[in-house]
Enzyme design. Structure first.
Site, PDB file in Angstrom:
ATOM      1  N   ILE A 158       0.833  -1.199   0.000  1.00  0.00           N
ATOM      2  CA  ILE A 158       0.000   0.000   0.000  1.00  0.00           C
ATOM      3  C   ILE A 158       0.868   1.249   0.000  1.00  0.00           C
ATOM      4  CG2 ILE A 158      -1.702   1.326   1.300  1.00  0.00           C
ATOM      5  CD1 ILE A 158      -2.831  -1.372   2.292  1.00  0.00           C
ATOM      6  N   PRO A 209       1.487  -1.816   9.974  1.00  0.00           N
ATOM      7  CA  PRO A 209       0.560  -2.723  10.654  1.00  0.00           C
ATOM      8  C   PRO A 209       0.400  -2.356  12.120  1.00  0.00           C
ATOM      9  CG  PRO A 209       2.707  -3.756  10.420  1.00  0.00           C
ATOM     10  CD  PRO A 209       2.792  -2.457   9.668  1.00  0.00           C
ATOM     11  N   ARG A 237      -4.390   1.434  10.751  1.00  0.00           N
ATOM     12  CA  ARG A 237      -5.138   0.976  11.923  1.00  0.00           C
ATOM     13  C   ARG A 237      -5.234   2.125  12.917  1.00  0.00           C
ATOM     14  NH1 ARG A 237      -6.628  -2.335   9.016  1.00  0.00           N
ATOM     15  NH2 ARG A 237      -6.518  -4.616   9.162  1.00  0.00           N
ATOM     16  N   ASP A 261      -9.573   6.849   8.006  1.00  0.00           N
ATOM     17  CA  ASP A 261     -10.607   5.872   7.676  1.00  0.00           C
ATOM     18  C   ASP A 261     -10.747   4.858   8.807  1.00  0.00           C
ATOM     19  OD1 ASP A 261     -12.518   4.656   5.831  1.00  0.00           O
ATOM     20  OD2 ASP A 261     -11.052   3.032   5.589  1.00  0.00           O
ATOM     21  N   GLU A 266     -13.749   0.522  16.969  1.00  0.00           N
ATOM     22  CA  GLU A 266     -14.750   0.591  15.907  1.00  0.00           C
ATOM     23  C   GLU A 266     -15.910  -0.352  16.215  1.00  0.00           C
ATOM     24  OE1 GLU A 266     -11.439   1.606  12.435  1.00  0.00           O
ATOM     25  OE2 GLU A 266     -12.347  -0.398  12.519  1.00  0.00           O
ATOM     26  N   HIS A 287     -14.227   3.313   8.070  1.00  0.00           N
ATOM     27  CA  HIS A 287     -13.451   2.120   7.696  1.00  0.00           C
ATOM     28  C   HIS A 287     -13.999   1.490   6.416  1.00  0.00           C
ATOM     29  CE1 HIS A 287     -10.662  -1.139   9.566  1.00  0.00           C
ATOM     30  NE2 HIS A 287     -10.589  -1.144   8.247  1.00  0.00           N
TER      31      HIS A 287
END
Length: 320
Positions: A158, A209, A237, A261, A266, A287
């Site tokens: 990414i 991560p 995250r 995002d 969550e 998200h």
């Protein structure tokens, strides 16, 4: 095989098909499963297909027939991998299915922070432009990103996709990664240490991560090292960010904007400190970067392939 899908709705609200699962055995679908229902619903399962259901030692013990947890996600922190290993349960994930989509969302957030497209469109549709005496107006400062520096934290697939798009926008790229990545460096893309990235970037974007080492990576001390007015993006995250520190930095003006995002808990809780800064340059989406139709189709295709490979005794994408 007895296959149970514990949280089917989030991956497939009805626009995709679970039909391919039926070739592997009996399939039971549940839209959502709370922690207290896992033991009942998965008690006889050979394979559990799941996204956010937590698998600790107790949950694993309640499912003695379980042989495979087929995650419908890249992250696998919902599973106690050591407990799964001890019980002979294989865990598979789905890597890299949403790379272009998360990169796309990263720039959607950045462009919204810089141009406020949503706010301006809302004004126009409310009639503000109709009533304007000028041919053009803007209700927020408008920012050009060409020529600025973006710092990418985490240069995996990414991060690399973000770097490629950044160069196309005319941004200079700095990146920080836990290992050296000389192949990613070029005239407009350079690997630097974390403090240098913070100090020299106009925009910092997170693509690392969630690990104990990255928990609270962007805290008060990190923000103090950033340029005054710099923007921060998080499509990785929520736990990478100290949300209290970010809210305070937005309120003080130290941060010029924050686009995310993800949040630490969550769904977002009503007491999340970021909501205190909602009148600042803040954009938060629920998200959804991973959730394009194309990405979810790739996701399910890989889940089906993971199950097939497991049944054929050559498991793939194993994280346990």
């Amino acid at each position: 095989m007895n296959i149970v899908v514990l949280d089917a709705y989030v991956n497939n609200p009805g626009d995709l098909s679970w039909e391919p699962l039926k070739q592997f055995g009996t399939v039971t679908l549940y839209d959502r499963t709370s922690a207290d229902k896992v033991a009942t619903r998965a008690a006889d399962a050979d394979i559990a297909v799941t996204n956010k259901v937590a698998w600790d030692a107790a949950a694993l013990d309640a499912c003695p027939n379980l042989k495979l947890i087929a995650l419908t996600s890249t992250g696998f922190n919902v599973v106690d991998l050591e407990a799964a290993r001890k019980r002979g349960v294989t865990v598979c994930n789905v890597p890299a299915y949403s790379t272009p989509d998360v990169a796309q969302m990263t720039f959607a957030l950045l462009l919204e922070l810089c141009l406020h497209v949503g706010d301006h469109s809302h004004d126009v549709l409310a009639g503000t432009w109709v009533r304007s005496v000028d041919f053009s107006y803007w209700s927020h400062p408008l920012i050009e990103i060409a020529g600025k520096t973006i710092g990418i934290v985490g240069m995996g697939s990414i991060g690399q996709a973000v770097a490629c798009i950044a160069n196309a926008f005319g941004l200079e790229v700095l990146f920080n990664n836990r290992s050296a990545k000389p192949a990613c460096e070029n005239e407009h893309c350079k690997q630097v240490d974390f403090d240098t990235l913070l100090a020299d970037s106009d925009i910092v974007t997170l693509h690392a991560p969630a690990t104990p080492e990255t928990n609270g990576l962007i805290d008060t001390r990190a923000i103090e090292k950033m340029k005054d007015g710099a923007m921060l993006l998080n499509t990785a995250r929520g736990t990478l960010v100290d949300e209290r520190a970010v809210a305070d930095a937005l309120l003080s003006g130290k941060l010029g904007g924050f686009g995310a995002d993800v949040v630490a808990v969550e769904p977002m809780r009503a007491d999340n400190p970021l909501l205190e800064a909602k009148d600042k340059n803040l954009v938060i989406t629920p998200h959804i970067a991973w959730a394009t139709h194309e990405a979810r189709a790739r996701l399910l295709d890989t889940v089906f392939a993971n199950i097939r490979a497991f049944i054929e005794k050559h498991p793939q994408n194993v994280v346990s």
